[in-house]
Design an enzyme around this catalytic site. Structure first.
Site, short mmCIF file in Angstrom:
data_model
loop_
_atom_site.label_atom_id
_atom_site.label_comp_id
_atom_site.label_asym_id
_atom_site.label_seq_id
_atom_site.Cartn_x
_atom_site.Cartn_y
_atom_site.Cartn_z
N THR A 106 0.83 -1.20 0.00
CA THR A 106 0.00 0.00 0.00
C THR A 106 0.86 1.25 0.00
O THR A 106 2.00 1.24 0.46
CB THR A 106 -0.93 0.05 1.23
OG1 THR A 106 -0.13 0.01 2.43
CG2 THR A 106 -1.91 -1.11 1.22
N PHE A 139 -9.85 -8.89 13.10
CA PHE A 139 -10.02 -10.27 12.68
C PHE A 139 -9.29 -11.22 13.62
O PHE A 139 -8.35 -10.83 14.31
CB PHE A 139 -9.51 -10.44 11.24
CG PHE A 139 -10.30 -9.65 10.24
CD1 PHE A 139 -11.42 -10.18 9.63
CD2 PHE A 139 -9.94 -8.34 9.93
CE1 PHE A 139 -12.17 -9.43 8.71
CE2 PHE A 139 -10.68 -7.58 9.02
CZ PHE A 139 -11.79 -8.14 8.43
N GLU A 150 -4.37 4.15 3.59
CA GLU A 150 -3.52 3.15 2.95
C GLU A 150 -4.21 2.71 1.66
O GLU A 150 -5.34 2.23 1.70
CB GLU A 150 -3.31 1.95 3.84
CG GLU A 150 -2.56 2.25 5.13
CD GLU A 150 -2.35 0.99 5.95
OE1 GLU A 150 -1.32 0.33 5.77
OE2 GLU A 150 -3.24 0.66 6.75
N ARG A 167 -17.03 -1.21 3.63
CA ARG A 167 -17.31 -1.78 4.95
C ARG A 167 -16.58 -0.96 6.01
O ARG A 167 -15.66 -0.19 5.72
CB ARG A 167 -16.85 -3.24 5.03
CG ARG A 167 -15.35 -3.43 4.88
CD ARG A 167 -14.94 -4.88 5.14
NE ARG A 167 -13.51 -5.06 4.93
CZ ARG A 167 -12.55 -4.83 5.84
NH1 ARG A 167 -12.88 -4.36 7.04
NH2 ARG A 167 -11.28 -5.03 5.56
#
Length: 289
Positions: free
Chosen positions: A185, A265, A236, A260
């Protein structure tokens, strides 16, 4: 003349009127920093554009000259008459001044459009005041655009702006996590800018400087990276089908669709799978842009 934050459709009406008003080069007079930053330095960031993004957008609209007046105690303390005489006439030699009908200027905002017209008649320049413009009863305003972005509605913001909302600036070194995950990124700071809703976006990317000047599509994360601890918000961006070094180059990132919210996670594998899904969704959305 004005602040032109966002350079939205209302601002474009002022610029179009200025272009038609006089047989003279089109110049924009604005202020840097934004007067609101000077008078309320501790207020939350509110700007839709930094000065670089504003200059780029005004140039695209045909401004031949851009004058960024350094706003501080001296400018803030000028009376309307002193501002008109010292800045507009002696400093710039204006032939005609175009503003929005709600424009105020001078010490404690004591000057308005009527006073500007009177001063123009005395000092030899014309004045046009442009009525506020809008759609379906809603005025185009920076406030409404901020609300749309904060709620994750970049397409609504685009309708008021007349262009995609863009974040522009220099690519800086990050922590290289994207590269380690297989999704390199370009990182950009969000200093002093109003934050759109934090999350993942489908984006259009223009590389403005360097040998790799190009336009491409991508997916971007705007936020604090909750998987990796508390951080300052940044942007990013992963550029699709691009390989190269962008450090130090300047990018223009257009927010097209909100995909989203940010999320934490259970594992890096789960994060990578989500990034892959985000990229697929962004490609589908941007295929129609």
């Amino acid at each position: 003349m004005g602040n032109f934050d966002g350079v939205h459709m209302g601002h474009r009406a002022v610029i179009d009127a200025a272009r038609k008003a006089a047989d003279a080069p089109l110049g924009i007079l604005t202020f840097e920093p934004h007067p609101r930053q000077f008078f309320a330095p501790d207020a939350p960031p509110f700007r839709l554009m930094n000065s670089e993004a504003r200059a780029n957008r005004l140039a695209r609209l045909g401004a031949q000259h851009l004058y960024e007046l350094p706003f501080g105690p001296v400018i803030a303390g000028l009376t309307p008459e002193a501002f008109a005489r010292e800045v507009l006439v002696d400093g710039l030699g204006v032939a005609h001044v175009t503003v929005g009908q709600d424009f105020c200027f001078g010490h404690k905002r004591s000057g308005n459009v009527e006073i500007l017209r009177e001063l123009g008649a005395q000092l030899g320049f014309g004045v046009t005041a442009v009525p506020l413009v809008g759609h379906e009863g809603q005025e185009y305003s920076s406030t409404a655009i901020r609300a749309a972005l904060a709620e994750g509605r970049p397409r609504d913001a685009e309708r008021m702006l007349g262009h995609w909302h863009r974040i522009e600036g220099e690519v800086v070194h990050g922590e290289k996590r994207g590269r380690e995950l297989g999704w390199p990124t370009a990182n950009m700071r969000l200093d002093d800018l109003h934050l759109p809703r934090l999350g993942v976006y489908a984006v259009l990317v223009d590389v403005l400087t360097g040998s790799a000047q190009l336009s491409c599509k991508g997916v971007a994360s705007l936020g604090v990276r909750p998987m990796f601890g508390r951080n300052e918000p940044n942007l990013e961006v992963h550029l699709f089908d691009f390989s190269g070094d962008l450090y130090g180059q300047h990018l223009s990132i257009a927010l097209v669709d909100f995909l989203r919210d940010e999320a934490r996670f259970d594992s890096l594998d789960a994060l990578i799978r989500q990034i892959e899904d985000d990229a697929d969704q962004a490609r589908m959305i941007l295929a129609g842009v």
